[in-house]
Motif scaffolding. Sequence first.
Motif, short mmCIF file in Angstrom:
data_model
loop_
_atom_site.label_atom_id
_atom_site.label_comp_id
_atom_site.label_asym_id
_atom_site.label_seq_id
_atom_site.Cartn_x
_atom_site.Cartn_y
_atom_site.Cartn_z
N GLN A 1 34.09 2.28 26.29
CA GLN A 1 33.54 2.10 27.62
C GLN A 1 33.00 3.46 28.07
OE1 GLN A 1 36.59 1.30 26.67
NE2 GLN A 1 36.85 -0.87 27.02
N ARG B 1 31.68 -11.07 34.90
CA ARG B 1 31.58 -10.61 36.31
C ARG B 1 30.70 -11.57 37.12
NH1 ARG B 1 32.18 -5.70 33.70
NH2 ARG B 1 29.99 -5.59 33.12
N GLY C 1 42.51 -5.49 31.62
CA GLY C 1 43.00 -6.12 30.38
C GLY C 1 41.90 -6.91 29.69
N LEU C 2 42.25 -7.52 28.55
CA LEU C 2 41.27 -8.32 27.82
C LEU C 2 41.54 -9.80 28.05
CD1 LEU C 2 40.97 -6.69 24.25
CD2 LEU C 2 39.45 -6.43 26.21
N VAL C 3 40.49 -10.60 28.23
CA VAL C 3 40.69 -12.04 28.33
C VAL C 3 40.95 -12.58 26.92
CG1 VAL C 3 39.12 -12.07 30.32
CG2 VAL C 3 38.28 -12.78 28.10
N ILE D 1 36.82 -16.16 25.30
CA ILE D 1 35.58 -15.38 25.20
C ILE D 1 34.73 -15.88 24.02
CG2 ILE D 1 36.38 -13.43 23.77
CD1 ILE D 1 34.35 -13.01 26.95
N PHE E 1 31.18 -7.64 22.90
CA PHE E 1 31.70 -8.69 22.01
C PHE E 1 31.13 -8.44 20.63
CE2 PHE E 1 31.67 -12.61 19.70
CZ PHE E 1 32.84 -13.24 20.06
N ARG F 1 35.36 -7.73 20.41
CA ARG F 1 36.25 -6.63 20.76
C ARG F 1 37.49 -6.64 19.90
NH1 ARG F 1 34.22 -5.96 26.20
NH2 ARG F 1 35.20 -4.29 27.36
N GLN G 1 37.70 -12.00 17.05
CA GLN G 1 36.39 -12.32 17.63
C GLN G 1 35.27 -12.05 16.61
OE1 GLN G 1 35.85 -10.29 21.42
NE2 GLN G 1 37.83 -10.98 22.18
N ARG H 1 32.68 -0.34 39.93
CA ARG H 1 33.34 -1.52 39.37
C ARG H 1 34.84 -1.47 39.66
NH1 ARG H 1 31.21 -2.36 33.29
NH2 ARG H 1 33.45 -2.64 33.05
N ASP I 1 37.17 -2.16 37.78
CA ASP I 1 37.93 -1.64 36.64
C ASP I 1 37.48 -0.22 36.26
OD1 ASP I 1 35.50 -2.40 35.66
OD2 ASP I 1 36.27 -3.58 33.99
N ARG J 1 41.83 0.53 29.66
CA ARG J 1 40.73 0.00 28.85
C ARG J 1 40.47 0.88 27.64
NH1 ARG J 1 36.67 0.45 32.99
NH2 ARG J 1 35.10 -0.47 31.63
P1 AMP Z 1 32.89 -4.62 29.83
O1 AMP Z 1 31.84 -4.66 30.89
O2 AMP Z 1 32.34 -4.92 28.46
O3 AMP Z 1 33.72 -3.35 29.86
O4 AMP Z 1 33.90 -5.82 30.13
C1 AMP Z 1 34.60 -5.89 31.35
C2 AMP Z 1 35.86 -6.69 31.18
O5 AMP Z 1 35.54 -8.05 30.79
C3 AMP Z 1 36.80 -6.20 30.11
O6 AMP Z 1 37.63 -5.13 30.54
C4 AMP Z 1 37.59 -7.47 29.79
O7 AMP Z 1 38.51 -7.76 30.82
C5 AMP Z 1 36.51 -8.55 29.86
N1 AMP Z 1 35.84 -8.75 28.56
C6 AMP Z 1 34.52 -8.56 28.28
N2 AMP Z 1 34.26 -8.83 27.00
C7 AMP Z 1 35.43 -9.19 26.43
C8 AMP Z 1 35.83 -9.55 25.11
N3 AMP Z 1 34.93 -9.60 24.10
N4 AMP Z 1 37.12 -9.85 24.90
C9 AMP Z 1 38.04 -9.81 25.88
N5 AMP Z 1 37.75 -9.45 27.16
C10 AMP Z 1 36.45 -9.14 27.44
#
Ligand code: AMP
Length: 221
Positions: A13, A40, A61-63, A68, A91, A93, A97, A162, A164, A173
């Motif tokens: 990130q 988002r 966290g991660l979903v 996803i 993706f 991650r 996946q 954001r 996060d 993250r």
């Molecule tokens: P990002 O903008 O890519 O940093 O994604 C923001 C947030 O979305 C992440 O911190 C996760 O909570 C979720 N997210 C996005 N892509 C994924 C993924 N491939 N697997 C799991 N969680 C994801």
Amino acid sequence: MSSGTRIVLLGRQGAGKGTQCLRLSRHYVVPHISTGDMLRAAVREDSALGRSVEKIIGGGGLVSDELIIEVVRERLKKADTQQRGYILDGFPRTVVQAEALDLIAQDLPLLGVVDLVVPRDLVLSRLSARRVCRDCGANYTATGVVRSPWSCDTCGGDVVLRDDDTPDAINLRLDLYESQTAPLISFYGQTQRLHEVDGVGSQDEVFDRITEVIDRAGGGS
Ligand code: AMP
């Protein structure tokens, strides 16, 4: 098989993936698919998907892989992707996946994976200053000058911090990136699809390095 650019951009990130993906998407005329932006948007729309992931995203966290993967499977079925290809950002991650992507994209196989390499201390300082357009995802850097309300130069949307990008969520993250996403580097390395690109430098320098790699991998056709 359709022609077009079909790549994944990996990187911590704050490595500049979002900015580079927007430029790459215009350069190769190919959809930029950011799973973070999609989630988002779902939260903003207050959809069932958005409500189910809001807390997880806010906490850094991660979903779940299952959820996803389904989101990406549906997105890759759309006509623009089928005709032009895809630039995936955020993706895969996890290795689960990545394996799912190989199955989902059997007709549109990945041409290559670009790993944008930027050291952790540099991304930490970048992330604390990062501001993002709520609507189109364009990235900005806060310079300390207050612009209230801050509107996006591209689409006029609100430019915000954001949820996060707080210090605790940023650290979580980055830790998650090391533990879960870094194994992807080995996964793609073993299948000869990985291209490391130095992500330190001006946006133009980094863009030139990435396009050189993509063109060499045959993704610029
Ligand atoms: P990002 O903008 O890519 O940093 O994604 C923001 C947030 O979305 C992440 O911190 C996760 O909570 C979720 N997210 C996005 N892509 C994924 C993924 N491939 N697997 C799991 N969680 C994801």
